[in-house]
Design a protein around this motif. Structure first.
Motif, PDB file in Angstrom:
ATOM      1  N   GLU A 122       0.796  -1.217   0.000  1.00  0.00           N
ATOM      2  CA  GLU A 122       0.000   0.000   0.000  1.00  0.00           C
ATOM      3  C   GLU A 122       0.830   1.268   0.000  1.00  0.00           C
ATOM      4  N   GLY A 123       1.937   1.295   0.713  1.00  0.00           N
ATOM      5  CA  GLY A 123       2.760   2.499   0.759  1.00  0.00           C
ATOM      6  C   GLY A 123       3.204   2.929  -0.617  1.00  0.00           C
ATOM      7  N   SER A 124       3.470   1.976  -1.494  1.00  0.00           N
ATOM      8  CA  SER A 124       3.877   2.304  -2.852  1.00  0.00           C
ATOM      9  C   SER A 124       2.738   2.937  -3.630  1.00  0.00           C
ATOM     10  N   ALA A 125       1.511   2.452  -3.426  1.00  0.00           N
ATOM     11  CA  ALA A 125       0.349   3.059  -4.083  1.00  0.00           C
ATOM     12  C   ALA A 125       0.183   4.494  -3.607  1.00  0.00           C
ATOM     13  N   ASP A 126       0.383   4.722  -2.314  1.00  0.00           N
ATOM     14  CA  ASP A 126       0.310   6.084  -1.779  1.00  0.00           C
ATOM     15  C   ASP A 126       1.378   6.967  -2.420  1.00  0.00           C
ATOM     16  N   MET A 127       2.577   6.420  -2.607  1.00  0.00           N
ATOM     17  CA  MET A 127       3.661   7.197  -3.208  1.00  0.00           C
ATOM     18  C   MET A 127       3.312   7.583  -4.647  1.00  0.00           C
ATOM     19  N   VAL A 128       2.700   6.687  -5.391  1.00  0.00           N
ATOM     20  CA  VAL A 128       2.285   6.996  -6.764  1.00  0.00           C
ATOM     21  C   VAL A 128       1.231   8.105  -6.758  1.00  0.00           C
ATOM     22  N   LEU A 129       0.293   8.032  -5.832  1.00  0.00           N
ATOM     23  CA  LEU A 129      -0.733   9.085  -5.733  1.00  0.00           C
ATOM     24  C   LEU A 129      -0.113  10.435  -5.391  1.00  0.00           C
ATOM     25  N   VAL A 130       0.840  10.430  -4.477  1.00  0.00           N
ATOM     26  CA  VAL A 130       1.541  11.673  -4.124  1.00  0.00           C
ATOM     27  C   VAL A 130       2.250  12.223  -5.356  1.00  0.00           C
ATOM     28  N   ALA A 131       2.982  11.371  -6.058  1.00  0.00           N
ATOM     29  CA  ALA A 131       3.719  11.804  -7.244  1.00  0.00           C
ATOM     30  C   ALA A 131       2.764  12.369  -8.298  1.00  0.00           C
TER      31      ALA A 131
END
Length: 165
Positions: free
Chosen positions: A26-35
């Motif tokens: 999930e943290g990676s999905a959050d990082m993509v959303l932030v980017a």
């Protein structure tokens, strides 16, 4: 006495294949959303000032680190904070989280590039998605802006990928 340790960062020297790839979480999905929320930002001042620089620097790695921080991945040690691409690669290699360019990357993986083929990374971004043998990325400092880009899977300019631990 100063001792310098040299580590080859060539794409073929290190890296697991696709059979070793784990889900990014999930943290990676959050990082993509932030980017994605940063697309269109120009100059990168938000990111390089956050990192601690007082003047404009090449900020692609700083952008990736900032996105990881905003997604909560730096505090837990799931991702490195880095301003130099090769430092990020070293971290992923040391953690056993480095994958060669021939895999089909997952969303949230960190993609490293070597534009001039000298074995050193020149640029880094975040994989947004991979579809039909194309990798879609979000990159900071792409023409001094946050932009979406795309590349063929296995492209010779891709060194490899880091995956959060």
């Amino acid at each position: 006495m100063i001792v310098i340790l040299m580590m080859s960062l060539s794409a073929g020297a290190y890296g697991a294949d696709a059979s070793d790839l784990e889900l990014t979480g999930e943290g990676s999905a959050d990082m993509v959303l932030v980017a994605a929320s940063q697309i269109g930002n120009e100059g990168g001042e938000l990111y390089w000032r956050w990192y601690g620089f007082s003047a404009h620097v090449d900020w692609c790695a700083v952008f990736v680190s900032w996105c990881a921080d905003q997604a909560g991945l730096l505090d837990g040690g799931s991702m490195p904070k880095f301003a130099v691409c090769d430092d990020g690669i070293r971290w992923f290699i040391e953690k056993g989280r480095w994958f060669n360019r021939n895999i089909e990357p997952r969303s949230g993986m960190i993609i490293f590039f070597d534009w001039d083929g000298d074995g050193r990374s020149d640029h880094v971004g975040i994989v947004e998605k991979c579809e039909e043998d194309m990798i879609y990325t979000i990159e900071g400092n792409s023409n001094d802006a946050c932009m979406r880009r795309c590349y063929a899977v296995g492209s010779g300019v891709i060194m490899g990928y880091g995956n959060k631990s």
